[in-house]
Design a protein around this motif. Sequence first.
Motif, mmCIF file in Angstrom:
data_model
loop_
_atom_site.group_PDB
_atom_site.id
_atom_site.type_symbol
_atom_site.label_atom_id
_atom_site.label_comp_id
_atom_site.label_asym_id
_atom_site.label_seq_id
_atom_site.Cartn_x
_atom_site.Cartn_y
_atom_site.Cartn_z
ATOM 1 N N ARG A 1 0.826 -1.224 0.000
ATOM 2 C CA ARG A 1 0.000 0.000 0.000
ATOM 3 C C ARG A 1 0.852 1.262 0.000
ATOM 4 O O ARG A 1 0.543 2.244 0.685
ATOM 5 N N VAL B 1 -0.941 4.466 -1.030
ATOM 6 C CA VAL B 1 -2.220 4.719 -0.370
ATOM 7 C C VAL B 1 -2.060 5.759 0.738
ATOM 8 O O VAL B 1 -1.126 5.691 1.538
ATOM 9 N N THR B 2 -2.966 6.719 0.768
ATOM 10 C CA THR B 2 -3.055 7.663 1.877
ATOM 11 C C THR B 2 -4.325 7.359 2.655
ATOM 12 O O THR B 2 -5.413 7.318 2.075
ATOM 13 N N GLU B 3 -4.175 7.105 3.924
ATOM 14 C CA GLU B 3 -5.328 6.811 4.783
ATOM 15 C C GLU B 3 -5.750 8.104 5.476
ATOM 16 O O GLU B 3 -4.921 8.789 6.088
ATOM 17 N N GLY C 1 -0.672 4.994 4.108
ATOM 18 C CA GLY C 1 -1.438 3.753 4.090
ATOM 19 C C GLY C 1 -0.590 2.510 4.213
ATOM 20 O O GLY C 1 -1.109 1.424 4.480
ATOM 21 N N HIS D 1 -0.752 2.150 8.077
ATOM 22 C CA HIS D 1 -1.937 2.623 8.789
ATOM 23 C C HIS D 1 -3.209 2.194 8.050
ATOM 24 O O HIS D 1 -3.293 2.331 6.828
ATOM 25 N N THR D 2 -4.163 1.704 8.812
ATOM 26 C CA THR D 2 -5.475 1.375 8.271
ATOM 27 C C THR D 2 -6.518 2.002 9.190
ATOM 28 O O THR D 2 -6.204 2.466 10.296
ATOM 29 N N GLN D 3 -7.769 1.993 8.757
ATOM 30 C CA GLN D 3 -8.832 2.487 9.625
ATOM 31 C C GLN D 3 -8.892 1.661 10.908
ATOM 32 O O GLN D 3 -9.094 2.200 12.004
ATOM 33 N N HIS E 1 1.265 14.717 5.757
ATOM 34 C CA HIS E 1 0.881 13.587 6.596
ATOM 35 C C HIS E 1 1.121 13.922 8.074
ATOM 36 O O HIS E 1 2.127 14.532 8.427
#
Length: 287
Positions: free
Chosen positions: A3, A6-8, A17, A20-22, A160
Amino acid sequence: MARLDVTETFHSFMFPGHMHTQDSLNYATNFKFQDTDTVIVTYPKSGTTWMQEIITLVLNKGNPTVAQTTPNWARAPWLEQCYATDILKASTGPRIITTHLPYHLLAPALQHSKAKVIYVARNPKDVSVSYYHFHKMANFLPDPGTFSDFLIDFLKGAVHYGSWFDHVKGWTSNKKDIQNFLYITYEEMCQDIQGSIQKVSHFLQCPLTEDELILSQKHCSFNSMKENAMVNYTLIPQEIMDHSKGKFMRNGKIGDWKNVFTEEQSRLADDVYSSQMADSSLLFKWE
């Protein structure tokens, strides 16, 4: 878990991302702290790795074995990153926990805890330079473009982990609501590392003998950490952190911003600082 692109986004904050995840961010904000926990809180590139090393050495009375055999992310995991759950569940004894989260996201979890919180702050001009170079080598962070472009985003908090100003003010202005809180600066650590180690050992109620203090100071020096694969991130695969584009540990000095900033950029940063920190009672000594 790659990922890399990916930007969370979580509560309007951007996180890489890659780690880091939700779920991991929700885990952090609902974490059950223990009274024996020590929590290192920093904005990125503010002396996090250094404080992880200092605490490891203090708790081990200057013995470098743990610091030289266990990666810092395993002995002082980032609470909001996805691997932390398993490490913290398996931990026995006092835990060292690291976080870059802003105060308001972690405050509810810390509210009734006696966990010891150590907040490390650093001159935002030096942070911006270090963070810029980190973006260039960390493939899980966006391309920073030119330093001029990055600095504008940094001063706006459009990077970020959000705004440096909000992060520092959030934690320091609410320190009265944290039962055990120590504030220290990167600059203080640079100018008086022995005194800083003593301050940390006193705060952790882990007194050191003179020999233990000298050992701790020796093994948390910049040169020692730069050569230690457990903290210099050379264990990370190149596709994630490309050391051909720069070193994770560059120089460990204060005032490096003077080699990068133009006079105009310095004035801009000073103006933003004066505006953003007008309601803060903190008195920083950057030099």
